[in-house]
Design an enzyme around this catalytic site. Structure first.
Site, PDB file in Angstrom:
ATOM      1  N   CYS A 241      -4.349 -45.312  25.841  1.00  0.00           N
ATOM      2  CA  CYS A 241      -5.388 -44.578  25.020  1.00  0.00           C
ATOM      3  C   CYS A 241      -6.334 -45.777  24.426  1.00  0.00           C
ATOM      4  O   CYS A 241      -7.234 -45.547  23.568  1.00  0.00           O
ATOM      5  CB  CYS A 241      -4.823 -44.184  23.563  1.00  0.00           C
ATOM      6  SG  CYS A 241      -3.927 -45.412  22.544  1.00  0.00           S
TER       7      CYS A 241
ATOM      8  N   ASP B   3      -5.192 -53.586  21.453  1.00  0.00           N
ATOM      9  CA  ASP B   3      -4.621 -54.643  20.656  1.00  0.00           C
ATOM     10  C   ASP B   3      -3.276 -55.122  21.546  1.00  0.00           C
ATOM     11  O   ASP B   3      -3.101 -56.433  21.365  1.00  0.00           O
ATOM     12  CB  ASP B   3      -3.898 -53.859  19.659  1.00  0.00           C
ATOM     13  CG  ASP B   3      -4.824 -53.606  18.138  1.00  0.00           C
ATOM     14  OD1 ASP B   3      -5.470 -54.489  18.144  1.00  0.00           O
ATOM     15  OD2 ASP B   3      -4.810 -52.813  17.446  1.00  0.00           O
TER      16      ASP B   3
ATOM     17  N   GLU C   9       1.542 -51.220  21.443  1.00  0.00           N
ATOM     18  CA  GLU C   9       0.386 -52.076  21.486  1.00  0.00           C
ATOM     19  C   GLU C   9       0.601 -53.555  20.822  1.00  0.00           C
ATOM     20  O   GLU C   9      -0.166 -54.435  20.916  1.00  0.00           O
ATOM     21  CB  GLU C   9      -0.872 -51.549  20.524  1.00  0.00           C
ATOM     22  CG  GLU C   9      -0.180 -51.178  18.990  1.00  0.00           C
ATOM     23  CD  GLU C   9      -1.237 -50.324  18.299  1.00  0.00           C
ATOM     24  OE1 GLU C   9      -2.404 -50.250  18.459  1.00  0.00           O
ATOM     25  OE2 GLU C   9      -0.822 -49.302  17.509  1.00  0.00           O
TER      26      GLU C   9
ATOM     27  N   HIS D 102     -16.918 -55.396  20.819  1.00  0.00           N
ATOM     28  CA  HIS D 102     -17.016 -54.355  19.988  1.00  0.00           C
ATOM     29  C   HIS D 102     -18.738 -53.715  20.212  1.00  0.00           C
ATOM     30  O   HIS D 102     -18.876 -52.490  20.620  1.00  0.00           O
ATOM     31  CB  HIS D 102     -17.043 -54.610  18.573  1.00  0.00           C
ATOM     32  CG  HIS D 102     -15.598 -54.348  17.996  1.00  0.00           C
ATOM     33  ND1 HIS D 102     -14.776 -53.117  18.197  1.00  0.00           N
ATOM     34  CD2 HIS D 102     -14.690 -55.346  17.642  1.00  0.00           C
ATOM     35  CE1 HIS D 102     -13.497 -53.477  17.791  1.00  0.00           C
ATOM     36  NE2 HIS D 102     -13.566 -54.715  17.371  1.00  0.00           N
TER      37      HIS D 102
END
Length: 574
Positions: free
Chosen positions: A504, A457, A433, A190
């Site tokens: 995405c 994910d 996902e 992240h």
């Protein structure tokens, strides 16, 4: 003496500055006792520190906007929950009252107690939360000594540390830090993703940095190559200046692409949608010529409120979003909230043992009476002001899509009967996902008007690798043969059934992966507005037909190294 330290490139950019070394988070505090008469004053000190840290995090939260608020805000909210944990505060108070420990040492003892509990857990997700505890404890320790998280005055400096939390990055950039070097970490964490959004140079995985670099040393870091030069010579400085000049030229060139089509060399148009969650994101997407909004996150309406937003509140937000895109399609994702995202409304469970696998996304929407109904009514009402699509997160199979399809049909008919002006048809899509959704897609694809593949994910669940756990950085990667096989299967099935499909996740916003996605047959990508021009440039340097012809060779790659070799051989021209 000049030294070259090697790390992993995580966020491009070249930085020159003096080093600010921050040693690992573990508190080096010596045992200190107090007199009984000092107990109340020590309690007052620690309670004041808690209030100071709470105020710092609130102020930072208020300054964040758009996609940055999404990435950083989740961590700030999690840290706020940890700060309010009664176990943490009661334990510190007890150590001061009964043990007669000074506040600093009580803080360290309580940290070690909690960390020991987490380290003994079988669940890797929960073990990884120790870093969050250390971030909160570090802030409290700094506040006890009236320091702002021990990093004041970093303007013009390069931070050298063991790890960096996403919640720190925006604050450090605002304070003028030039770049960051970490001993650990992953280019897919992240923190790395956020650093790229902030255009803040970052090198991770440089274990010798903490051993070789001292406060005040001059460093040059190259976030594109992963090299760190200690005490650079004249050649190093010239190379740094050349990289900075190249970067400025590159930004000028990219700006010229604002109104250019996202078209390959052989004339194939690729739709570039924007991910968004605020008016700022929408305005930027519009200015950069995005095809529309491919994923609008609705969580911020819930996370920033202590009460559930009603239908009218949601409608106004979605209506303004649609108006802001002036006729371009907007894709509104229904609530994707779970225990892994701090929730002030009390809607999501806070004590789930494994939030990533818990009551989140469409599961939560269907489990809470009236929640999905109100959100669908607000979205469909907004369709009267421009084209809108509904995207459902965390779909695992046909039952969930059937339930949402029925609810959407009922809402649409009800609004029409009440006299609302709404679109004749509001397309419904599923986020792919969860691996079960990809594998069972054939059974429910006819319930979908379009698909959106959430690779962040999907990779996490497919590889059983927590994407927030930096120790798994090498395992958590979209460049895994199983990931590519699953993407290929979804794209092929969608093409046969005539269903548009977009990616995405983070992979869609990385220009290096554009040839790979085109080779798999994708023609739609949804990405952060900040990377749209770079991806557009990459697409304009690709030959779609040639890449698709090379697709079988890509899918024959047996490991990550083979996929990386394919990418290197098929890099965009120019």
């Amino acid at each position: 003496m000049r030294k070259i330290l090697s790390g992993t490139a995580a966020a491009r950019g070249s930085a020159l500055g003096r080093a600010r070394v921050r040693l690992p988070h573990a508190l080096d505090v010596q045992e200190a006792r107090i007199e009984p008469a000092e107990v109340e004053s020590e309690l007052a000190r620690i309670h004041a520190a808690v209030e100071t840290v709470r105020g710092e995090m609130h102020d930072l939260r208020e300054r964040l906007h758009g996609a940055l608020a999404q990435e950083v805000g989740e961590f700030l909210d999690l840290h706020a929950l940890l700060l309010d944990d009664p176990e943490l505060l009661r334990g510190i108070d007890a150590l001061i009252r009964t043990g007669l420990y000074a506040a600093d040492y009580a803080l360290r003892l309580q940290r070690d107690r909690i960390a020991a509990v987490f380290e003994g857990m079988d669940d890797a997700y929960l073990r990884s939360r120790i870093d969050d505890i250390d971030q909160v404890i570090g802030r409290l320790h700094a506040a006890l000594h009236r320091r702002a998280a021990d990093l004041q005055g970093v303007a013009g400096e390069i931070l050298v540390t063991d790890t960096i939390a996403p919640a720190e990055l925006a604050q450090l950039q605002a304070q003028g830090v030039m770049g960051i070097v970490t001993a650990g970490g992953s280019a897919l964490s992240h923190s790395a993703i956020l650093a790229r959004s902030l255009h803040l140079p970052l090198v991770v995985g440089a274990p010798l940095a903490l051993q070789k670099v001292n406060d005040g040393d001059v460093l040059v870091i190259d976030g594109a190559s992963g090299l760190v030069v200690l005490e650079p010579n004249a050649d190093d400085l010239r190379a740094h200046r050349a990289r900075v000049a190249d970067s400025k030229r590159e930004r000028k060139q990219l700006n010229r692409l604002r109104r250019e089509p996202s078209r390959t060399l052989d004339g194939v148009d690729i739709k570039l949608w924007a991910n968004a969650e605020s008016r700022d994101d929408v305005a930027e997407a519009h200015a950069l010529g995005a095809a529309g909004v491919g994923l609008y996150r609705t969580e911020f309406l819930f996370m920033h409120s202590r009460t559930l937003p009603d239908e009218e509140t949601q409608f106004r937000a979605y209506r303004d979003l649609v108006l802001g895109m002036t006729g371009r399609t907007v894709t509104v994702r229904t609530l994707d909230l779970g225990a892994d995202k701090a929730d002030n409304t009390g809607l999501a469970l806070r004590d789930e043992p494994n939030p990533a696998l818990g009551l989140r996304g469409v599961r939560l929407s269907l489990a809470r009476d009236g929640l999905l109904h109100a959100q669908l009514r607000a979205i469909v009402r907004a369709s009267g002001y421009g084209p809108v699509r509904v995207l459902v997160p965390m779909v695992s199979g046909i039952e969930e899509m059937r339930a949402v399809r029925n609810a959407l049909r009922e809402v649409h008919a009800s609004l029409r009967a009440d006299g609302h002006e709404v679109a004749d048809h509001v397309p419904l899509g599923a986020m792919i996902e969860v691996p079960s959704a990809a594998l069972a897609l054939r059974g429910f694809i006819d319930l979908c008007d379009f698909l959106s593949i959430g690779t962040n994910d999907l990779v996490q669940y497919l590889l059983a690798a927590d994407r927030t756990n930096e120790a798994l950085g090498e395992l958590y990667s979209p460049l895994h043969p199983a990931v590519l096989q699953l993407l290929r299967d979804v794209v092929r099935l969608a093409a046969r059934r005539g269903k548009p499909v977009a990616v995405c996740g983070e992979i869609g916003g990385d220009p290096l992966f554009a040839p790979l996605l085109l080779a798999l047959g994708l023609t739609e990508l949804s990405l952060h507005p900040g990377t749209l021009l770079e991806v557009r440039r990459a697409i304009r340097g690709c030959d779609a037909a040639a890449l698709r012809a090379a697709g079988p060779a890509l899918l024959r790659a047996r490991d990550r190294a083979g996929i990386e070799r394919w990418l290197a051989a098929h890099a965009p021209r120019g």
